[in-house]
Design a protein around this motif. Sequence first.
Motif, PDB file in Angstrom:
ATOM      1  N   UNK A 156       0.816  -1.222   0.000  1.00  0.00           N
ATOM      2  CA  UNK A 156       0.000   0.000   0.000  1.00  0.00           C
ATOM      3  C   UNK A 156       0.849   1.271   0.000  1.00  0.00           C
ATOM      4  N   UNK A 157       1.953   1.229   0.744  1.00  0.00           N
ATOM      5  CA  UNK A 157       2.752   2.460   0.823  1.00  0.00           C
ATOM      6  C   UNK A 157       3.355   2.815  -0.528  1.00  0.00           C
ATOM      7  N   UNK A 158       3.899   1.810  -1.206  1.00  0.00           N
ATOM      8  CA  UNK A 158       4.497   2.055  -2.519  1.00  0.00           C
ATOM      9  C   UNK A 158       3.436   2.536  -3.505  1.00  0.00           C
ATOM     10  N   UNK A 159       2.274   1.881  -3.454  1.00  0.00           N
ATOM     11  CA  UNK A 159       1.203   2.213  -4.401  1.00  0.00           C
ATOM     12  C   UNK A 159       0.745   3.660  -4.228  1.00  0.00           C
ATOM     13  N   UNK A 160       0.451   4.027  -2.974  1.00  0.00           N
ATOM     14  CA  UNK A 160      -0.108   5.368  -2.752  1.00  0.00           C
ATOM     15  C   UNK A 160       0.960   6.460  -2.801  1.00  0.00           C
ATOM     16  N   UNK A 161       2.214   6.074  -2.553  1.00  0.00           N
ATOM     17  CA  UNK A 161       3.308   7.042  -2.697  1.00  0.00           C
ATOM     18  C   UNK A 161       3.364   7.504  -4.159  1.00  0.00           C
ATOM     19  N   UNK A 162       3.246   6.527  -5.053  1.00  0.00           N
ATOM     20  CA  UNK A 162       3.268   6.847  -6.482  1.00  0.00           C
ATOM     21  C   UNK A 162       2.092   7.776  -6.839  1.00  0.00           C
ATOM     22  N   UNK A 163       0.925   7.463  -6.296  1.00  0.00           N
ATOM     23  CA  UNK A 163      -0.256   8.284  -6.597  1.00  0.00           C
ATOM     24  C   UNK A 163      -0.104   9.694  -6.030  1.00  0.00           C
ATOM     25  N   UNK A 164       0.488   9.775  -4.829  1.00  0.00           N
ATOM     26  CA  UNK A 164       0.662  11.092  -4.193  1.00  0.00           C
ATOM     27  C   UNK A 164       1.569  11.972  -5.044  1.00  0.00           C
ATOM     28  N   UNK A 165       2.522  11.344  -5.717  1.00  0.00           N
ATOM     29  CA  UNK A 165       3.479  12.088  -6.537  1.00  0.00           C
ATOM     30  C   UNK A 165       2.825  12.811  -7.703  1.00  0.00           C
ATOM     31  N   UNK A 166       1.572  12.508  -7.977  1.00  0.00           N
ATOM     32  CA  UNK A 166       0.898  13.151  -9.107  1.00  0.00           C
ATOM     33  C   UNK A 166       0.261  14.481  -8.711  1.00  0.00           C
TER      34      UNK A 166
ATOM     35  N   UNK B 180      -7.397  16.092   4.340  1.00  0.00           N
ATOM     36  CA  UNK B 180      -7.195  16.593   2.980  1.00  0.00           C
ATOM     37  C   UNK B 180      -6.235  15.782   2.123  1.00  0.00           C
ATOM     38  N   UNK B 181      -5.092  15.383   2.689  1.00  0.00           N
ATOM     39  CA  UNK B 181      -4.043  14.774   1.868  1.00  0.00           C
ATOM     40  C   UNK B 181      -4.474  13.461   1.227  1.00  0.00           C
ATOM     41  N   UNK B 182      -4.866  12.522   2.071  1.00  0.00           N
ATOM     42  CA  UNK B 182      -5.261  11.211   1.561  1.00  0.00           C
ATOM     43  C   UNK B 182      -6.462  11.295   0.635  1.00  0.00           C
ATOM     44  N   UNK B 183      -7.364  12.191   0.970  1.00  0.00           N
ATOM     45  CA  UNK B 183      -8.592  12.370   0.170  1.00  0.00           C
ATOM     46  C   UNK B 183      -8.236  12.833  -1.243  1.00  0.00           C
ATOM     47  N   UNK B 184      -7.376  13.860  -1.326  1.00  0.00           N
ATOM     48  CA  UNK B 184      -7.008  14.395  -2.647  1.00  0.00           C
ATOM     49  C   UNK B 184      -6.323  13.313  -3.484  1.00  0.00           C
ATOM     50  N   UNK B 185      -5.446  12.559  -2.850  1.00  0.00           N
ATOM     51  CA  UNK B 185      -4.710  11.515  -3.580  1.00  0.00           C
ATOM     52  C   UNK B 185      -5.685  10.444  -4.086  1.00  0.00           C
TER      53      UNK B 185
END
Length: 634
Positions: free
Chosen positions: A14-24, A253-258
């Motif tokens: 999960x961390x790798x997956x969402x880290x990539x998404x956050x980078x967008x 806010x952070x997780x929601x936006x991602x």
Amino acid sequence: MGYREIHQESIRDPEGFWHKQAGRLDWFEPPEEVLSRDDRGFYRWFRGGKLNVSYLALDAHVNAGRGEQTAIFYDSPVSGTKSAYTYRELRDEVARAAGMLRDLGVAHGDRVVIYMPMIPEAVIAMLACARLGAIHSVVFGGFAANELAVRIDDAQPKVVLTASCGIEFDRVIPYQPLVNEALRRSEYNPSHVVYVRRPQAEVDLEPGRDLDWQHAVTEAEPADPVAVDATDPLYILYTSGTTGKPKGVVREGGGYAVALNWTMEAVYDLHPGEVFWTASDVGWVVGHSYIVYAPLIRGCTSVVYEGKPVRTPDAGAFWRVISEYGAKAFFTAPTAFRAVKKEDPEARHLEHYDISCLENVFVAGERLDPPTYEWLADTLQRPVIDHWWQTETGWPIVANPMGIEPMPVKSGSATLPMAGYDIRVLDDSGRELPAGEQGNLAIKLPLPPGCLPTLWNDDARFRKSYLDRFTGFYDTSDGGYIDEDGYVFIMGRVDDVINVAGHRLSTGEMEEVIGNHSSVAECAVVGIHDELKGELPVGFVVLKDGADIGQEALEQDLVKMIRDEIGAIAALRQVAIVQKLPKTRSGKILRKSIRTLAKESRDEVPTPSTIDDPGSLDEIAEAMQAHGIGRYAR
Ligand code: COA
Ligand code: AMP
């Protein structure tokens, strides 16, 4: 990558997956940790990251040269108004509204209650709060004064943002009496109330406390977006639980936006510049996520529609709006389509509109019943995607990933788990059940980003409602099963929450209201199947000894009490007086048996071995017959 690989990756790493998404997304400061646990043991996403959701939804697009693209279309058949805002215009309006709030003393972490109809100012108000790092709590306009008061007391807002009225079909609903009554009932007093004055209803401003939106905004200097922590609350959205007190779902806010940004592409197949229309209301989670935040974060155009599926002016309203604004995707509740089907079963209105722009239709909020699904799929000749989610999650748990790989549809299933959701079916003792067996739908922790971290000011209730029942899991309170191919079938709530016309309501809360009637000794409210609205609440009431009131008078009183205390949307219309409620020997009301009796005859309903008096079930069945309830509806 195909859907299954993506889902597996999101569960394995999960961390790798969402880290990539956050980078967008455009962060002010990147997160220090993707997933962590706080001192209460709750999971938190993107700790240490700094961002501003209003910046992501507005400024980031303007800065990227997309300022002249339309951000929202406003279409209001009930007021005869249409308008459009580019991203630049919307950013400027939001900045000024944020300036107004700042002038009223609102700062990072303060709460603001928004009680508004579907007008652009509702969107502007939400984004203005986000700009300051203030926490908004939107209250649906269909809730009565008491519901507003309860939310004001819990959220303790510095300011209430509202309007002079809402409009239901052709009926003007003045808001000022409701707001004033709520403030009279609430213990907590906000310092200011700001009214958007609409021509359909005047307001009488109380000097010192009440302000005119237009005037205050014009006076204000624009405010820049404030950098807030990814783990700071963006909003609180109250939703019905099993008791009278609504639950304040907290959204960070952070997780929601991602997460929203991911869903726009993966689930809804929408890209910057494309048009998304969600026909819901900003008062519900669907409106928060897919009228306001997701389309704007993604750089799409969102349609804000103040109207109904029918009678504004006719059952062609959906097709008109889709064709007029070129919506590529459309999202609403099944009940809205049932209303259209009822008035226009042959879909004759469709002949007047070109909806070739429309690629996918999404529905959620309640079960998509097969007749409605078939009618829609036949009528529109396009994918009709059922997806399952809750206020608590903020985005779909189960859906068809149209932007990754459209999966074959199975009738009755909301399709497959979305990224980060590891869903299991558990029996009442927490044992995992094999494929095809029905039980409690639970999600293995951690929940993905965007889901609630806790309830507002109530960690204990958060644990009790969601975490305590099945260790290591989030309890969804929905029942269902998963088939051999991993498809998830949702069978409905296993608690006392019901879904009336896509509105989530608590029968427990209605029982509390009914229990306050001077003639009522006890009562049970259950949700009973309704062709149009999915479910409707029906009350069974035992009178106090010596109470002198007839069936008709009692029904009238109780219908009025529910409208006044909860709101017209609760739609309680039927009440039956009985001598006794069916209960277990330990005194628990057998609501499930009552619900089953509304569908099946008494002979087919098993008498629970724990019942204290089987005759009470016979009496309920007779009352249903006498009053035309459920299967006896006339
Ligand atoms: N403000 C004030 N009153 C409201 C209201 C609002 N925002 N929304 C609903 N009400 C009132 C209605 O006017 C009605 O009042 P009445 O009993 O005096 O006539 C009552 O609440 C019940 O409303 P509703 O359940 O919406 O029934 P309806 O007959 O007015 O309309 C539908 C039926 C199907 C057209 C309508 O329910 C609908 O569009 N549903 C879609 C719901 C939706 O989008 N849900 C979001 C989840 S995705
Ligand atoms: P809300 O929090 O208002 O979004 O309501 C959430 C509840 O609505 C869920 O717990 C379900 O009971 C129901 N629900 C939402 N979407 C679906 C769906 N696609 N199918 C069946 N039930 C649904």
